[in-house]
Design a protein around this motif. Structure first.
Motif, PDB file in Angstrom:
ATOM      1  N   ASN A  46       0.819  -1.215   0.000  1.00  0.00           N
ATOM      2  CA  ASN A  46       0.000   0.000   0.000  1.00  0.00           C
ATOM      3  C   ASN A  46       0.853   1.265   0.000  1.00  0.00           C
ATOM      4  OD1 ASN A  46       0.938  -0.074   2.583  1.00  0.00           O
ATOM      5  ND2 ASN A  46      -1.048   0.023   3.583  1.00  0.00           N
ATOM      6  N   VAL A  98      -1.529  10.117  -3.018  1.00  0.00           N
ATOM      7  CA  VAL A  98      -2.481   9.035  -2.796  1.00  0.00           C
ATOM      8  C   VAL A  98      -3.057   8.696  -4.163  1.00  0.00           C
ATOM      9  CG1 VAL A  98      -4.652   8.361  -1.701  1.00  0.00           C
ATOM     10  CG2 VAL A  98      -2.997   9.759  -0.449  1.00  0.00           C
ATOM     11  N   GLN A 100      -5.475   6.011  -6.504  1.00  0.00           N
ATOM     12  CA  GLN A 100      -6.481   4.965  -6.605  1.00  0.00           C
ATOM     13  C   GLN A 100      -6.624   4.607  -8.073  1.00  0.00           C
ATOM     14  OE1 GLN A 100     -10.002   6.569  -4.799  1.00  0.00           O
ATOM     15  NE2 GLN A 100      -9.294   6.108  -2.736  1.00  0.00           N
ATOM     16  N   SER A 102      -8.747   2.124 -10.674  1.00  0.00           N
ATOM     17  CA  SER A 102      -9.948   1.305 -10.688  1.00  0.00           C
ATOM     18  C   SER A 102     -10.367   0.965 -12.112  1.00  0.00           C
ATOM     19  CB  SER A 102     -11.092   2.011  -9.962  1.00  0.00           C
ATOM     20  OG  SER A 102     -11.395   3.228 -10.589  1.00  0.00           O
ATOM     21  N   LYS A 107     -10.467  -2.272  -7.556  1.00  0.00           N
ATOM     22  CA  LYS A 107      -9.798  -1.050  -7.135  1.00  0.00           C
ATOM     23  C   LYS A 107      -8.474  -1.374  -6.446  1.00  0.00           C
ATOM     24  CE  LYS A 107     -11.689   2.842  -4.911  1.00  0.00           C
ATOM     25  NZ  LYS A 107     -12.417   3.404  -3.780  1.00  0.00           N
ATOM     26  N   SER A 109      -5.360   0.741  -4.261  1.00  0.00           N
ATOM     27  CA  SER A 109      -5.030   2.012  -3.609  1.00  0.00           C
ATOM     28  C   SER A 109      -3.614   1.955  -3.076  1.00  0.00           C
ATOM     29  CB  SER A 109      -5.987   2.283  -2.443  1.00  0.00           C
ATOM     30  OG  SER A 109      -7.296   2.435  -2.917  1.00  0.00           O
ATOM     31  N   THR A 111      -0.072   4.697  -1.666  1.00  0.00           N
ATOM     32  CA  THR A 111       0.582   5.994  -1.504  1.00  0.00           C
ATOM     33  C   THR A 111       1.921   5.895  -2.214  1.00  0.00           C
ATOM     34  OG1 THR A 111      -0.496   6.396   0.606  1.00  0.00           O
ATOM     35  CG2 THR A 111       1.496   7.666   0.149  1.00  0.00           C
TER      36      THR A 111
END
Length: 122
Positions: A46, A98, A100, A102, A107, A109, A111
């Motif tokens: 992540n 950040v 995302q 999709s 999806k 996500s 950083t």
């Protein structure tokens, strides 16, 4: 009286068996494979660090599907080619983002820390 329902009971038994024996499973198709020159090697952390700037994001999805990349508050789109490969060349400068990604209901996500080395504490 029970004999007249035997064919229905048999049918329902077979139907229930088939429902449980052949449950449909759908594999995830949306992946992020590269951030710039960094090959992610199938990992889905992540948080990522990339020492460069302006990376091209590369991944895979269902052929012909639309991919949305939300970077901060801005949203960009691209389309997976006939083999399912997609890419988006960004113009991101040094900083923390950040992101995302999709496609349909799928999806990802993360950083992204651009222009930075991985801290020793990680």
């Amino acid at each position: 009286m029970l004999s007249q329902y035997k064919k229905y009971i048999k049918f329902l038994t077979i139907l229930v068996f088939l429902c449980f024996a052949f449950k449909p499973t759908f594999a995830a198709t949306l992946t992020l494979t590269k951030i710039g020159a960094l090959d992610l090697g199938g990992k889905t952390y992540n948080e990522w660090w990339y020492t460069g700037t302006n990376p091209t994001f590369v991944g895979a999805a269902a052929a012909g599907s639309t991919i949305s990349l939300k970077i901060g508050e801005a949203t960009f789109t691209t389309t997976a080619n006939s083999t399912g490969v997609w890419s988006y060349p960004s113009t991101l400068v040094k900083g923390d983002y950040v992101i995302q990604i999709s496609s349909g209901a799928e999806k990802l996500s993360l950083t992204l820390h651009l222009g930075q080395n991985i801290p020793d504490s990680v």
